[in-house]
Design a protein around this motif. Structure first.
Motif, PDB file in Angstrom:
ATOM      1  N   ASP A 192       0.828  -1.207   0.000  1.00 30.43           N
ATOM      2  CA  ASP A 192       0.000   0.000   0.000  1.00 30.43           C
ATOM      3  C   ASP A 192       0.861   1.254   0.000  1.00 30.43           C
ATOM      4  O   ASP A 192       1.857   1.336   0.720  1.00 30.43           O
ATOM      5  CB  ASP A 192      -0.912   0.025   1.231  1.00 30.43           C
ATOM      6  CG  ASP A 192      -2.040  -0.984   1.152  1.00 30.43           C
ATOM      7  OD1 ASP A 192      -2.312  -1.463   0.037  1.00 30.43           O
ATOM      8  OD2 ASP A 192      -2.635  -1.295   2.197  1.00 30.43           O
ATOM      9  N   GLY A 193       0.467   2.225  -0.808  1.00 32.07           N
ATOM     10  CA  GLY A 193       1.134   3.518  -0.805  1.00 32.07           C
ATOM     11  C   GLY A 193       2.218   3.698  -1.829  1.00 32.07           C
ATOM     12  O   GLY A 193       2.834   4.767  -1.892  1.00 32.07           O
ATOM     13  N   ILE A 194       2.471   2.683  -2.662  1.00 29.93           N
ATOM     14  CA  ILE A 194       3.583   2.812  -3.613  1.00 29.93           C
ATOM     15  C   ILE A 194       3.376   3.973  -4.571  1.00 29.93           C
ATOM     16  O   ILE A 194       4.317   4.634  -4.999  1.00 29.93           O
ATOM     17  CB  ILE A 194       3.809   1.492  -4.384  1.00 29.93           C
ATOM     18  CG1 ILE A 194       5.115   1.585  -5.173  1.00 29.93           C
ATOM     19  CG2 ILE A 194       2.625   1.149  -5.280  1.00 29.93           C
ATOM     20  CD1 ILE A 194       5.583   0.294  -5.763  1.00 29.93           C
ATOM     21  N   GLU A 195       2.104   4.293  -4.889  1.00 25.24           N
ATOM     22  CA  GLU A 195       1.820   5.387  -5.824  1.00 25.24           C
ATOM     23  C   GLU A 195       2.303   6.729  -5.297  1.00 25.24           C
ATOM     24  O   GLU A 195       2.502   7.672  -6.077  1.00 25.24           O
ATOM     25  CB  GLU A 195       0.313   5.465  -6.094  1.00 25.24           C
ATOM     26  CG  GLU A 195      -0.282   4.206  -6.677  1.00 25.24           C
ATOM     27  CD  GLU A 195      -0.680   3.187  -5.614  1.00 25.24           C
ATOM     28  OE1 GLU A 195      -0.423   3.457  -4.405  1.00 25.24           O
ATOM     29  OE2 GLU A 195      -1.208   2.128  -5.980  1.00 25.24           O
ATOM     30  N   GLN A 196       2.495   6.825  -3.991  1.00 31.97           N
ATOM     31  CA  GLN A 196       3.005   8.063  -3.399  1.00 31.97           C
ATOM     32  C   GLN A 196       4.451   8.324  -3.818  1.00 31.97           C
ATOM     33  O   GLN A 196       4.923   9.463  -3.764  1.00 31.97           O
ATOM     34  CB  GLN A 196       2.906   7.960  -1.872  1.00 31.97           C
ATOM     35  CG  GLN A 196       3.347   9.183  -1.108  1.00 31.97           C
ATOM     36  CD  GLN A 196       3.095   9.031   0.386  1.00 31.97           C
ATOM     37  OE1 GLN A 196       2.134   8.402   0.806  1.00 31.97           O
ATOM     38  NE2 GLN A 196       3.981   9.610   1.196  1.00 31.97           N
ATOM     39  N   PHE A 197       5.143   7.258  -4.265  1.00 35.89           N
ATOM     40  CA  PHE A 197       6.568   7.362  -4.558  1.00 35.89           C
ATOM     41  C   PHE A 197       6.890   7.122  -6.037  1.00 35.89           C
ATOM     42  O   PHE A 197       7.682   7.850  -6.623  1.00 35.89           O
ATOM     43  CB  PHE A 197       7.338   6.384  -3.675  1.00 35.89           C
ATOM     44  CG  PHE A 197       7.059   6.571  -2.217  1.00 35.89           C
ATOM     45  CD1 PHE A 197       7.703   7.563  -1.498  1.00 35.89           C
ATOM     46  CD2 PHE A 197       6.127   5.777  -1.562  1.00 35.89           C
ATOM     47  CE1 PHE A 197       7.435   7.761  -0.145  1.00 35.89           C
ATOM     48  CE2 PHE A 197       5.845   5.960  -0.219  1.00 35.89           C
ATOM     49  CZ  PHE A 197       6.496   6.961   0.490  1.00 35.89           C
ATOM     50  N   LEU A 198       6.270   6.100  -6.645  1.00 32.34           N
ATOM     51  CA  LEU A 198       6.505   5.770  -8.052  1.00 32.34           C
ATOM     52  C   LEU A 198       5.194   5.305  -8.674  1.00 32.34           C
ATOM     53  O   LEU A 198       4.392   4.627  -8.020  1.00 32.34           O
ATOM     54  CB  LEU A 198       7.558   4.664  -8.187  1.00 32.34           C
ATOM     55  CG  LEU A 198       8.994   5.009  -7.771  1.00 32.34           C
ATOM     56  CD1 LEU A 198       9.844   3.745  -7.751  1.00 32.34           C
ATOM     57  CD2 LEU A 198       9.617   6.056  -8.692  1.00 32.34           C
ATOM     58  N   GLU A 199       4.985   5.630  -9.961  1.00 35.56           N
ATOM     59  CA  GLU A 199       3.745   5.269 -10.646  1.00 35.56           C
ATOM     60  C   GLU A 199       3.855   3.866 -11.243  1.00 35.56           C
ATOM     61  O   GLU A 199       4.713   3.628 -12.103  1.00 35.56           O
ATOM     62  CB  GLU A 199       3.424   6.276 -11.744  1.00 35.56           C
ATOM     63  CG  GLU A 199       2.110   5.987 -12.450  1.00 35.56           C
ATOM     64  CD  GLU A 199       1.785   6.989 -13.525  1.00 35.56           C
ATOM     65  OE1 GLU A 199       0.830   6.730 -14.291  1.00 35.56           O
ATOM     66  OE2 GLU A 199       2.485   8.022 -13.624  1.00 35.56           O
ATOM     67  N   PRO A 200       2.999   2.930 -10.819  1.00 36.05           N
ATOM     68  CA  PRO A 200       3.036   1.575 -11.373  1.00 36.05           C
ATOM     69  C   PRO A 200       2.861   1.563 -12.889  1.00 36.05           C
ATOM     70  O   PRO A 200       2.099   2.363 -13.448  1.00 36.05           O
ATOM     71  CB  PRO A 200       1.865   0.878 -10.663  1.00 36.05           C
ATOM     72  CG  PRO A 200       1.719   1.626  -9.378  1.00 36.05           C
ATOM     73  CD  PRO A 200       2.031   3.057  -9.719  1.00 36.05           C
ATOM     74  N   ASP A 201       3.601   0.662 -13.537  1.00 37.54           N
ATOM     75  CA  ASP A 201       3.583   0.442 -14.986  1.00 37.54           C
ATOM     76  C   ASP A 201       4.218   1.565 -15.781  1.00 37.54           C
ATOM     77  O   ASP A 201       4.371   1.448 -16.998  1.00 37.54           O
ATOM     78  CB  ASP A 201       2.157   0.199 -15.504  1.00 37.54           C
ATOM     79  CG  ASP A 201       1.536  -1.061 -14.929  1.00 37.54           C
ATOM     80  OD1 ASP A 201       2.271  -2.038 -14.760  1.00 37.54           O
ATOM     81  OD2 ASP A 201       0.328  -1.036 -14.637  1.00 37.54           O
ATOM     82  N   VAL A 202       4.579   2.655 -15.131  1.00 35.69           N
ATOM     83  CA  VAL A 202       5.259   3.758 -15.803  1.00 35.69           C
ATOM     84  C   VAL A 202       6.664   3.951 -15.231  1.00 35.69           C
ATOM     85  O   VAL A 202       7.645   4.042 -15.973  1.00 35.69           O
ATOM     86  CB  VAL A 202       4.455   5.066 -15.678  1.00 35.69           C
ATOM     87  CG1 VAL A 202       5.219   6.234 -16.320  1.00 35.69           C
ATOM     88  CG2 VAL A 202       3.087   4.924 -16.326  1.00 35.69           C
ATOM     89  N   GLU A 203       6.757   3.996 -13.899  1.00 33.82           N
ATOM     90  CA  GLU A 203       8.037   4.217 -13.222  1.00 33.82           C
ATOM     91  C   GLU A 203       8.502   3.001 -12.432  1.00 33.82           C
ATOM     92  O   GLU A 203       9.629   2.971 -11.954  1.00 33.82           O
ATOM     93  CB  GLU A 203       7.898   5.424 -12.279  1.00 33.82           C
ATOM     94  CG  GLU A 203       7.551   6.709 -13.022  1.00 33.82           C
ATOM     95  CD  GLU A 203       6.956   7.800 -12.146  1.00 33.82           C
ATOM     96  OE1 GLU A 203       6.915   8.953 -12.600  1.00 33.82           O
ATOM     97  OE2 GLU A 203       6.529   7.492 -11.011  1.00 33.82           O
ATOM     98  N   ALA A 241      11.596   6.561 -13.663  1.00 28.67           N
ATOM     99  CA  ALA A 241      11.768   6.477 -12.208  1.00 28.67           C
ATOM    100  C   ALA A 241      12.810   7.476 -11.726  1.00 28.67           C
ATOM    101  O   ALA A 241      12.622   8.152 -10.715  1.00 28.67           O
ATOM    102  CB  ALA A 241      12.173   5.062 -11.818  1.00 28.67           C
ATOM    103  N   ARG A 242      13.907   7.588 -12.460  1.00 27.53           N
ATOM    104  CA  ARG A 242      14.956   8.530 -12.062  1.00 27.53           C
ATOM    105  C   ARG A 242      14.428   9.964 -12.099  1.00 27.53           C
ATOM    106  O   ARG A 242      14.682  10.758 -11.172  1.00 27.53           O
ATOM    107  CB  ARG A 242      16.172   8.379 -12.983  1.00 27.53           C
ATOM    108  CG  ARG A 242      17.288   9.379 -12.681  1.00 27.53           C
ATOM    109  CD  ARG A 242      18.569   9.051 -13.424  1.00 27.53           C
ATOM    110  NE  ARG A 242      19.503  10.149 -13.395  1.00 27.53           N
ATOM    111  CZ  ARG A 242      20.272  10.493 -12.360  1.00 27.53           C
ATOM    112  NH1 ARG A 242      20.204   9.790 -11.244  1.00 27.53           N
ATOM    113  NH2 ARG A 242      21.093  11.502 -12.426  1.00 27.53           N
ATOM    114  N   ALA A 243      13.687  10.308 -13.142  1.00 29.75           N
ATOM    115  CA  ALA A 243      13.133  11.660 -13.230  1.00 29.75           C
ATOM    116  C   ALA A 243      12.192  11.941 -12.060  1.00 29.75           C
ATOM    117  O   ALA A 243      12.200  13.043 -11.497  1.00 29.75           O
ATOM    118  CB  ALA A 243      12.406  11.831 -14.568  1.00 29.75           C
ATOM    119  N   ARG A 244      11.401  10.962 -11.675  1.00 31.57           N
ATOM    120  CA  ARG A 244      10.440  11.157 -10.577  1.00 31.57           C
ATOM    121  C   ARG A 244      11.149  11.381  -9.249  1.00 31.57           C
ATOM    122  O   ARG A 244      10.810  12.308  -8.491  1.00 31.57           O
ATOM    123  CB  ARG A 244       9.521   9.941 -10.488  1.00 31.57           C
ATOM    124  CG  ARG A 244       8.566   9.918  -9.293  1.00 31.57           C
ATOM    125  CD  ARG A 244       7.442  10.934  -9.411  1.00 31.57           C
ATOM    126  NE  ARG A 244       6.521  10.881  -8.277  1.00 31.57           N
ATOM    127  CZ  ARG A 244       5.488  10.036  -8.163  1.00 31.57           C
ATOM    128  NH1 ARG A 244       5.239   9.148  -9.132  1.00 31.57           N
ATOM    129  NH2 ARG A 244       4.708  10.069  -7.104  1.00 31.57           N
TER     130      ARG A 244
END
Length: 362
Positions: A290-301, A330-333
């Motif tokens: 839970d909460g991964i979207e707060q840090f990285l976007e699934p399937d994109v990052e 991911a690096r850009a984010r």
């Protein structure tokens, strides 16, 4: 302001996964004007496996793991404006926490910094005499490695005056893209020490896909795995020093993050490895929490897997081009939103506000 920090180790990541977190967070605070002294015991062969020399941004004190030495370093707490006891020092944890509360000045800000909050909270639920539980009324603040709302609610429910997550992040000067290194060549690599509350998840998310994908190569780094039976297509690298992390992350087609049981259960607890891999523009596959979207976007990052079958499916479909796209995103984010310098801005404001309250109360 002066900070006295009693932790496991700043100089060595050997059996000490929090090392890069301490370095990133404390260096960023030092850059904002804090004078930091880090006290660490000479224990668990960490001093024989140092990753760094004592840094110029902190005073490093390594003390013998003896009661007399503990008393000597605790006496220096009285010189600090902020006194921090981290969990998981490994020796004299109770004595250090009790000593911090006893020896810190009355006007000092007293903090417990928990880098394994889910496990600490589980211990507290089962032990009414737990030292952290007993210390909470005298602590000004609890900082945690992660955990989000569930950890905040649990700590305040136990009586903490305040609990604030200080999440892992990236130090761009430490973790960045480098050329591939053939020592770390693999289709999928995982880095983490062998621990009781991690092993079953490593078996599910790493060893099970390895067994299913006999034509792919897998690499595992970290302490303790040398006695574990592995599929023939898995190589064990042993301890990977911090200076080698960039090459470890940049070389494989993808790298895997596997949370420990407690952190996966509570969520909102990205490991340092997540940000180190993203900083190196690695394609990261992580177990779901839970909460991964707060840090990285699934399937994109980042690619998210519910189980070993998902890991195998991701790896089978992953081209080198797609892996590079995910790693770059991911690096850009993380550069935009999740650096230690950004965390330190927030933490600086928090510490100053709580320090003002401590002075007022004193």
């Amino acid at each position: 302001m002066k900070i006295a920090f009693y932790g496991s180790s700043l100089l060595s990541s050997y059996w000490n996964g929090a090392a890069t977190y301490y370095r990133g967070m404390l260096k960023a605070l030092a850059d904002r004007g804090y004078a930091i002294t880090f006290y660490e015991p000479d224990a668990f062969d960490r001093q024989q496996h140092r990753d760094i020399d004592p840094p110029d941004w902190a005073r490093s004190v390594v003390y013998p793991a003896t009661p007399e030495a503990v008393r000597m370093v605790l006496a220096e707490a009285a010189q600090a404006d902020i006194v921090v006891k981290a969990n998981g020092v490994g020796v004299f944890d109770r004595e250090l926490l009790e000593g911090v509360l006893r020896d810190a000045r009355r006007d000092a800000l007293k903090i417990f910094w928990d880098v394994d909050a889910a496990a600490t909270l589980d211990e507290m639920r089962g032990d009414p005499d737990h030292p952290v539980l007993r210390a909470l009324p005298e602590l000004d603040l609890v900082l945690t490695y992660g955990g989000g709302p569930p950890v905040i609610d649990a700590y305040t429910g136990f009586g903490a005056a305040a609990c604030v997550p200080a999440y892992n992040a990236l130090d761009p000067a430490m973790h960045y893209p480098v050329p591939a290194d053939p020592r770390f060549a693999a289709d999928l690599a995982f880095l983490g020490n062998r621990l009781p509350d991690r092993e079953a998840r490593v078996e599910e998310f790493f060893l099970k896909p390895a067994a299913a994908l006999a034509g792919n190569s897998f690499l595992i780094g970290g302490n303790g795995w040398e006695t574990r039976d592995m599929p023939d297509n898995v190589r064990h690298r042993g301890h990977v020093y911090t200076a080698e992390h960039n090459a470890f992350n940049c070389t494989p087609r993808a790298v895997l993050n596997v949370a420990r049981d407690s952190m996966a259960h509570i969520g909102f607890s990205p490991a340092t490895r997540v940000f180190e891999a993203a900083g190196a523009a690695a394609c990261l596959i992580t177990d779901a929490w839970d909460g991964i979207e707060q840090f990285l976007e699934p399937d994109v990052e980042v690619l998210v897997a519910r189980d070993g079958q998902d890991v195998a499916a991701h790896l089978s479909a992953l081209t080198q081009e797609r892996a590079r796209e995910i790693g770059a995103a991911a690096r850009a984010r993380v550069l935009a939103e999740h650096t230690y310098a950004q965390r330190a801005v927030q933490l600086d404001a928090l510490l100053k506000a709580h320090r003002a309250r401590a002075l007022e109360a004193a």
